[in-house]
Design an enzyme around this catalytic site. Structure first.
Site, PDB file in Angstrom:
ATOM      1  N   SER A  22       0.845  -1.195   0.000  1.00 58.97           N
ATOM      2  CA  SER A  22       0.000   0.000   0.000  1.00 58.97           C
ATOM      3  C   SER A  22       0.876   1.240   0.000  1.00 58.97           C
ATOM      4  CB  SER A  22      -0.938  -0.019   1.219  1.00 58.97           C
ATOM      5  OG  SER A  22      -1.930   0.974   1.100  1.00 58.97           O
ATOM      6  N   ASN A  23       0.337   2.378   0.328  1.00 59.26           N
ATOM      7  CA  ASN A  23       1.112   3.622   0.419  1.00 59.26           C
ATOM      8  C   ASN A  23       0.506   4.491   1.516  1.00 59.26           C
ATOM      9  OD1 ASN A  23      -0.955   5.491  -0.790  1.00 59.26           O
ATOM     10  ND2 ASN A  23      -0.717   4.042  -2.481  1.00 59.26           N
ATOM     11  N   GLY A  24       1.133   5.637   1.751  1.00 59.35           N
ATOM     12  CA  GLY A  24       0.766   6.451   2.916  1.00 59.35           C
ATOM     13  C   GLY A  24      -0.343   7.464   2.688  1.00 59.35           C
ATOM     14  N   SER A  25      -1.106   7.323   1.612  1.00 60.64           N
ATOM     15  CA  SER A  25      -2.181   8.295   1.376  1.00 60.64           C
ATOM     16  C   SER A  25      -3.179   8.279   2.533  1.00 60.64           C
ATOM     17  CB  SER A  25      -2.891   7.941   0.061  1.00 60.64           C
ATOM     18  OG  SER A  25      -4.098   8.668  -0.036  1.00 60.64           O
ATOM     19  N   ALA A  89      -4.741   7.350  -4.435  1.00 58.92           N
ATOM     20  CA  ALA A  89      -3.359   6.915  -4.659  1.00 58.92           C
ATOM     21  C   ALA A  89      -3.412   5.409  -4.902  1.00 58.92           C
ATOM     22  CB  ALA A  89      -2.504   7.252  -3.450  1.00 58.92           C
TER      23      ALA A  89
END
Ligand code: C5P
Length: 218
Positions: A22-25, A89
């Site tokens: 995943s990512n930090g959005s 994102a």
């Protein structure tokens, strides 16, 4: 009153039932866009990845986890939309296969096979008809604002968007962001460094104005 479809937040691409990519959005920009749209009296479908930010009231929220789920939910809402704002994102890749349970670590090294996720906003924009489609271009390089704007313009053309919101990478997860709006006729609007609520209100109004201009021209 305009019907607005917003995608927001990250996606999670599960490796197994416990682990994911995943990512930090944070989803904050997407929720700020939804709140700004509601404040101006518009109808909002918010397709939202896994986030913890509070969702604004009077917004139809469609919670999703993966990019494929986000795509399916966005496609379902697309028919009723006049305007699409893709602030999500989306993870570029997902594991080729999801394993069941939580497999134990078996070796010192492990190669994970990834396959590309679909580009959700490009897929919608390819059959937009009279809709206005807005994308984001978050720039993570240190090459500066002008390089970020150039890459944003490239996305505008490549994904057949009507408006691109260029953001410098320090925007992710933060409260304030430096933002430039790029339009298809070459115009650009530099927004002051300000909080996401003010930026969101400007983006929604710019997109609605585009939609109104197109409608009155046709
Ligand atoms: O190509 P890039 O990921 O930088 O493009 C960002 C824009 O495209 C954002 O508007 C994002 O929501 C959208 N996007 C998408 N589906 C993807 C990747 C990006 O809708 N798989």
């Amino acid at each position: 009153m305009v019907s607005i479809l917003i995608t927001a937040g990250p996606t999670r691409e599960h490796i197994d039932d416990v682990r994911f990519l995943s990512n930090g959005s944070s989803g904050r920009m997407g929720c700020a866009l939804a709140a700004a749209a509601r404040a101006d009296g518009h109808r909002v479908d918010l397709v939202l990845g896994p986030v913890e930010v509070p969702v604004p009231p009077e917004v139809a929220v469609h919670r999703v986890v993966s990019a494929l789920e986000m795509q399916a939910a966005a496609e379902r809402c697309f028919g009723a939309a006049d305007l699409v704002i893709a602030a999500a994102a989306v993870a570029d890749w997902r594991p080729a296969a999801r394993q069941a349970g939580k497999p134990a670590r078996a070796a010192d090294r492990w190669t994970l096979e990834l396959v590309p996720n679909p580009d959700i906003v490009a897929g919608l924009a390819a059959r937009k008809e009279r809709r206005v489609v807005v994308g984001f271009a978050l720039d993570a390089t240190s090459a500066g604002l002008e390089a970020a704007v150039a890459r944003g313009r490239d996305k505008l053309v490549r994904k057949q968007l009507d408006l691109v919101v260029v953001n410098l990478a320090d925007a992710i997860g933060g409260d304030d962001s430096k933002t430039v709006l790029c339009f298809t006729d070459g115009r650009r609007q530099d927004l002051p460094v300000q909080d996401k609520r003010a930026t969101a209100a400007t983006i929604v109004r710019a997109a609605v104005t585009e939609w109104q201009q197109r409608r009155s021209a046709s």
